[in-house]
Design a protein around this motif. Sequence first.
Motif, mmCIF file in Angstrom:
data_model
loop_
_atom_site.group_PDB
_atom_site.id
_atom_site.type_symbol
_atom_site.label_atom_id
_atom_site.label_comp_id
_atom_site.label_asym_id
_atom_site.label_seq_id
_atom_site.Cartn_x
_atom_site.Cartn_y
_atom_site.Cartn_z
ATOM 1 N N ALA A 175 19.915 77.084 39.387
ATOM 2 C CA ALA A 175 20.467 78.314 39.956
ATOM 3 C C ALA A 175 19.614 79.530 39.648
ATOM 4 N N LEU A 176 19.807 80.555 40.462
ATOM 5 C CA LEU A 176 19.135 81.834 40.265
ATOM 6 C C LEU A 176 20.147 82.940 40.494
ATOM 7 N N ARG A 177 20.109 83.964 39.630
ATOM 8 C CA ARG A 177 20.935 85.148 39.812
ATOM 9 C C ARG A 177 20.036 86.374 39.807
ATOM 10 N N LEU A 178 20.194 87.223 40.796
ATOM 11 C CA LEU A 178 19.516 88.514 40.836
ATOM 12 C C LEU A 178 20.548 89.596 40.555
ATOM 13 N N ILE A 179 20.205 90.551 39.710
ATOM 14 C CA ILE A 179 21.158 91.600 39.341
ATOM 15 C C ILE A 179 20.521 92.976 39.524
ATOM 16 N N THR A 180 21.271 93.873 40.140
ATOM 17 C CA THR A 180 20.853 95.267 40.246
ATOM 18 C C THR A 180 22.114 96.130 40.228
ATOM 19 N N CYS A 181 21.956 97.433 40.420
ATOM 20 C CA CYS A 181 23.132 98.296 40.442
ATOM 21 C C CYS A 181 23.672 98.416 41.865
ATOM 22 N N ASP A 182 24.873 98.969 41.966
ATOM 23 C CA ASP A 182 25.529 99.051 43.263
ATOM 24 C C ASP A 182 26.617 100.118 43.201
ATOM 25 N N GLY A 183 27.030 100.588 44.346
ATOM 26 C CA GLY A 183 28.169 101.492 44.417
ATOM 27 C C GLY A 183 27.850 102.936 44.098
ATOM 28 N N ASP A 184 28.896 103.709 43.886
ATOM 29 C CA ASP A 184 28.774 105.138 43.617
ATOM 30 C C ASP A 184 28.377 105.398 42.169
ATOM 31 N N PHE A 185 28.130 106.679 41.873
ATOM 32 C CA PHE A 185 27.757 107.083 40.528
ATOM 33 C C PHE A 185 28.902 107.848 39.874
ATOM 34 N N ASP A 186 28.976 107.755 38.541
ATOM 35 C CA ASP A 186 29.994 108.508 37.825
ATOM 36 C C ASP A 186 29.521 109.939 37.584
ATOM 37 N N ALA A 187 30.307 110.720 36.843
ATOM 38 C CA ALA A 187 29.980 112.129 36.616
ATOM 39 C C ALA A 187 28.678 112.319 35.848
ATOM 40 N N GLN A 188 28.293 111.311 35.081
ATOM 41 C CA GLN A 188 27.042 111.389 34.318
ATOM 42 C C GLN A 188 25.847 110.857 35.099
ATOM 43 N N GLY A 189 26.087 110.435 36.333
ATOM 44 C CA GLY A 189 25.007 109.950 37.164
ATOM 45 C C GLY A 189 24.674 108.487 36.962
ATOM 46 N N HIS A 190 25.604 107.722 36.364
ATOM 47 C CA HIS A 190 25.370 106.299 36.149
ATOM 48 C C HIS A 190 26.107 105.478 37.197
ATOM 49 N N PRO A 191 25.480 104.414 37.705
ATOM 50 C CA PRO A 191 26.125 103.580 38.725
ATOM 51 C C PRO A 191 27.357 102.888 38.172
ATOM 52 N N LEU A 192 28.368 102.727 39.022
ATOM 53 C CA LEU A 192 29.645 102.172 38.589
ATOM 54 C C LEU A 192 29.715 100.654 38.721
ATOM 55 N N LYS A 193 28.850 100.088 39.546
ATOM 56 C CA LYS A 193 28.949 98.653 39.807
ATOM 57 C C LYS A 193 27.606 97.948 39.674
ATOM 58 N N ASN A 194 27.682 96.636 39.650
ATOM 59 C CA ASN A 194 26.508 95.777 39.715
ATOM 60 C C ASN A 194 26.592 94.906 40.958
ATOM 61 N N LEU A 195 25.471 94.687 41.596
ATOM 62 C CA LEU A 195 25.361 93.733 42.685
ATOM 63 C C LEU A 195 24.723 92.466 42.114
ATOM 64 N N ILE A 196 25.367 91.335 42.338
ATOM 65 C CA ILE A 196 24.857 90.057 41.859
ATOM 66 C C ILE A 196 24.628 89.144 43.059
ATOM 67 N N VAL A 197 23.449 88.581 43.132
ATOM 68 C CA VAL A 197 23.105 87.623 44.189
ATOM 69 C C VAL A 197 23.005 86.248 43.551
ATOM 70 N N TYR A 198 23.730 85.295 44.119
ATOM 71 C CA TYR A 198 23.730 83.924 43.617
ATOM 72 C C TYR A 198 22.915 83.045 44.572
ATOM 73 N N ALA A 199 22.075 82.200 44.007
ATOM 74 C CA ALA A 199 21.257 81.316 44.837
ATOM 75 C C ALA A 199 21.031 79.991 44.117
ATOM 76 N N THR A 200 20.741 78.949 44.884
ATOM 77 C CA THR A 200 20.420 77.656 44.313
ATOM 78 C C THR A 200 19.084 77.181 44.858
ATOM 79 N N ARG A 201 18.433 76.329 44.109
ATOM 80 C CA ARG A 201 17.117 75.842 44.503
ATOM 81 C C ARG A 201 17.177 75.120 45.835
ATOM 82 N N ALA A 202 16.272 75.463 46.718
ATOM 83 C CA ALA A 202 16.259 74.873 48.054
ATOM 84 C C ALA A 202 15.753 73.431 48.008
#
Length: 202
Positions: A175-202
């Motif tokens: 398996a492979l997981r890619l992680i980055t940020c996602d969504g809106d930002f809070d009052a301090q300018g930090h992202p509120l969410k994470n985007l996770i992509v799930y993948a398996t070997r072809a």
Amino acid sequence: MARLARLALVVPAVLTLLTGCSSAADTAAPRPSTSASSSATTVGTPTPTPTPAPSRGAPTEVTIPSIGISGPLMELGLNADGTVEVPPPEKGMTAGWYVGGPAPGEAGPAVIIGHNSTRFGKAVFHGLHKIAKGADITVSNTRGKPVHFTVTDTESVSKGAFPTQKVYGPTDTHALRLITCDGDFDAQGHPLKNLIVYATRA
């Protein structure tokens, strides 16, 4: 018992560090170590244990042709407090492979973390939200044998509810997981969410 207590403290810290991006408001983001500290994952919680050298070679580049993403990979270990490192903001176009897990193409969940954007501008995973199921992700390595993965799912989650076990927990698949940020930002300018992509070997 003391070891279990320390592990319990690591979990919430891990959840907060898996941001995969920083906002333009971040002005003093620490630069993590780029050394490949030996570590492994146990039920979603990275803990310091020896990890064998990758049998398929260390990953060097991640490419997603369908959305125009391509970038080199650095090695990410654990910070002194047990949290997972992320690439420094000045290397926004470089993603990082978490060396505490398997290398991409080996059995288990390989994890790659990349910024969406930093105070320096757009970063390597800026367009990751456009990825679709069935898309190809190619990870090149030092042995010159690229490994292909097929996207099976994506998930946008609150940082406070990061699915640590689902991402880092043991799996029989390659398996492979890619992680980055996602969504809106809070009052301090930090992202509120994470985007996770799930993948398996072809």
